[in-house]
Design a protein around this motif. Sequence first.
Motif, mmCIF file in Angstrom:
data_model
loop_
_atom_site.group_PDB
_atom_site.id
_atom_site.type_symbol
_atom_site.label_atom_id
_atom_site.label_comp_id
_atom_site.label_asym_id
_atom_site.label_seq_id
_atom_site.Cartn_x
_atom_site.Cartn_y
_atom_site.Cartn_z
ATOM 1 N N ASP A 47 0.914 -1.106 -0.313
ATOM 2 C CA ASP A 47 0.057 -0.304 -0.152
ATOM 3 C C ASP A 47 0.735 1.298 0.227
ATOM 4 O OD1 ASP A 47 -2.600 -0.013 0.918
ATOM 5 O OD2 ASP A 47 -2.299 2.452 0.785
ATOM 6 N N ALA A 48 0.240 1.909 -0.266
ATOM 7 C CA ALA A 48 1.214 3.398 -0.267
ATOM 8 C C ALA A 48 1.771 4.196 0.722
ATOM 9 C CB ALA A 48 0.700 4.807 -1.387
ATOM 10 N N ILE A 49 0.753 3.280 2.264
ATOM 11 C CA ILE A 49 1.780 3.741 3.380
ATOM 12 C C ILE A 49 2.715 3.073 3.967
ATOM 13 C CG2 ILE A 49 0.244 2.322 4.568
ATOM 14 C CD1 ILE A 49 1.489 5.203 6.333
ATOM 15 N N MET A 52 5.339 5.240 1.813
ATOM 16 C CA MET A 52 5.244 6.244 2.706
ATOM 17 C C MET A 52 6.634 6.163 3.463
ATOM 18 S SD MET A 52 4.600 9.095 1.034
ATOM 19 C CE MET A 52 3.977 10.508 2.112
ATOM 20 N N LYS A 53 6.116 5.229 4.314
ATOM 21 C CA LYS A 53 6.886 4.870 6.266
ATOM 22 C C LYS A 53 8.032 4.386 5.821
ATOM 23 C CE LYS A 53 3.247 5.381 9.705
ATOM 24 N NZ LYS A 53 4.120 6.529 10.447
ATOM 25 N N ARG A 80 -1.886 -2.840 -10.244
ATOM 26 C CA ARG A 80 -2.280 -2.177 -8.743
ATOM 27 C C ARG A 80 -1.414 -1.648 -8.203
ATOM 28 N NH1 ARG A 80 -8.050 -2.294 -7.152
ATOM 29 N NH2 ARG A 80 -9.033 -4.531 -8.085
ATOM 30 N N TYR A 87 0.756 7.059 -7.570
ATOM 31 C CA TYR A 87 0.539 7.625 -7.121
ATOM 32 C C TYR A 87 1.504 8.329 -5.850
ATOM 33 C CZ TYR A 87 -2.236 9.273 -2.957
ATOM 34 O OH TYR A 87 -3.245 9.944 -1.549
ATOM 35 N N TYR A 91 2.612 12.100 -5.139
ATOM 36 C CA TYR A 91 2.164 12.287 -3.642
ATOM 37 C C TYR A 91 4.051 12.902 -3.014
ATOM 38 C CZ TYR A 91 -0.476 12.631 0.777
ATOM 39 O OH TYR A 91 -1.435 12.872 2.366
#
Lengths: 146, 221
Positions: A47-49, A52-53, A80, A87, A91
């Motif tokens: 996932d995006a998180i 990011m993390k 996906r 994304y 971001y």
Amino acid sequence: MGNFEPEIVGLCCHYCAYTAADMAGSKRISYPSNVKIIRVPCTGKVDAIHLMKALEKGADGVFVAGCLEGDCHFKNGNTRAAKRVVYVKNYIESLGFEPERVAMYNISAGMGERFAQIAGEFTEQIKALGPNPVKNIKSNHQAAGQ
Amino acid sequence: MITAEQKPIEEIIEYIAPYDRILLVGCNECVTVCAAGGRKEVGLLASALHLHSLKQGKTVDIKEITLERQCDPEYVEELVSLIDSADAILSMACGCGVQTIAGRYKDKPVYPAVNTKFMGASESQGIWAERCKGCGDCLLGVTGGVCPVARCSKQLMNGPCGGTSNGQCEISPDTDCAWRLIWERLKALGMEKRYIEVMVAKDWRPAGGGGPRRIVREDLT
Ligand code: SF4
Ligand code: SF4
């Protein structure tokens, strides 16, 4: 900057990239030790998180490596994942970070050489970008806190 | 559901710039379903704000919490124990949630992190479309289940207008003409007669033209 050794996280699908990395190992094809691999059941699980993390915690670069297009073990997890990578690129760019710190690759389980090549190329790309700017600040704050 | 989209990150950053301690509050209902302000998006925004502030050489304290419903006072009450440790609240709920928090915690600045868009339905994964404007006097029973208020660009009660083209609305080839949809539905239901009947002008008072609306259910109060 000359001796900057980046920390890179590679989120690798169990059915392809992870096996390819394993194959690179068993074939004695070397790739940079900068890449720390995290095995995922499918890149669709990423996932995006997670991306990011990794950056938030100081990784200099993070890539997702899934099966070749059309070959996902779970049908479309890799497509996906590719969309999520785009994304996150957008971001982090809006936050002032280079989008090139995040990447998506597609490889098959048999492509040990290709895995080593990707790991090498991405490491060079991140070396050229320099360290993740949050890294020093994080360590300074930690040092100050101790 | 009520749909929303995250605001541009630059706008959010500007809102919270003066503060060191942020309470970031998501909502478990509509904004979770439309992927704008649920637990997941709270985590993502917190991470983005951390990255941004670290890049500026600072750290920001962000407490993350996602309430069951932000538009319900009993859930908003759950913030009581956290409120003193925050300088400002950043809400990822729709405007109803933001206002419920603002009404309860009067001495804390509250900022919206999303733009509330419309009442809509999911067309497919990742796509939502407007379906209802809450006009207070639902017409779906006479329009074959297709709303002319939310889905006709001119809110015509007797359409289509002359702009309809190949079944699409003149505003864009991607927008179905609501009156084409209404006609197709009524025909399929054998209710063409309904279409022939002229609809009288709509009373817009229940739609908000009479000022802010409330519902009071004496049996429940
Ligand atoms: S007629 Fe009014 S209440 Fe019914 S769907 Fe349309 S806007 Fe909503
Ligand atoms: S083309 Fe159809 S939907 Fe568009 S304004 Fe005219 S009647 Fe309404």
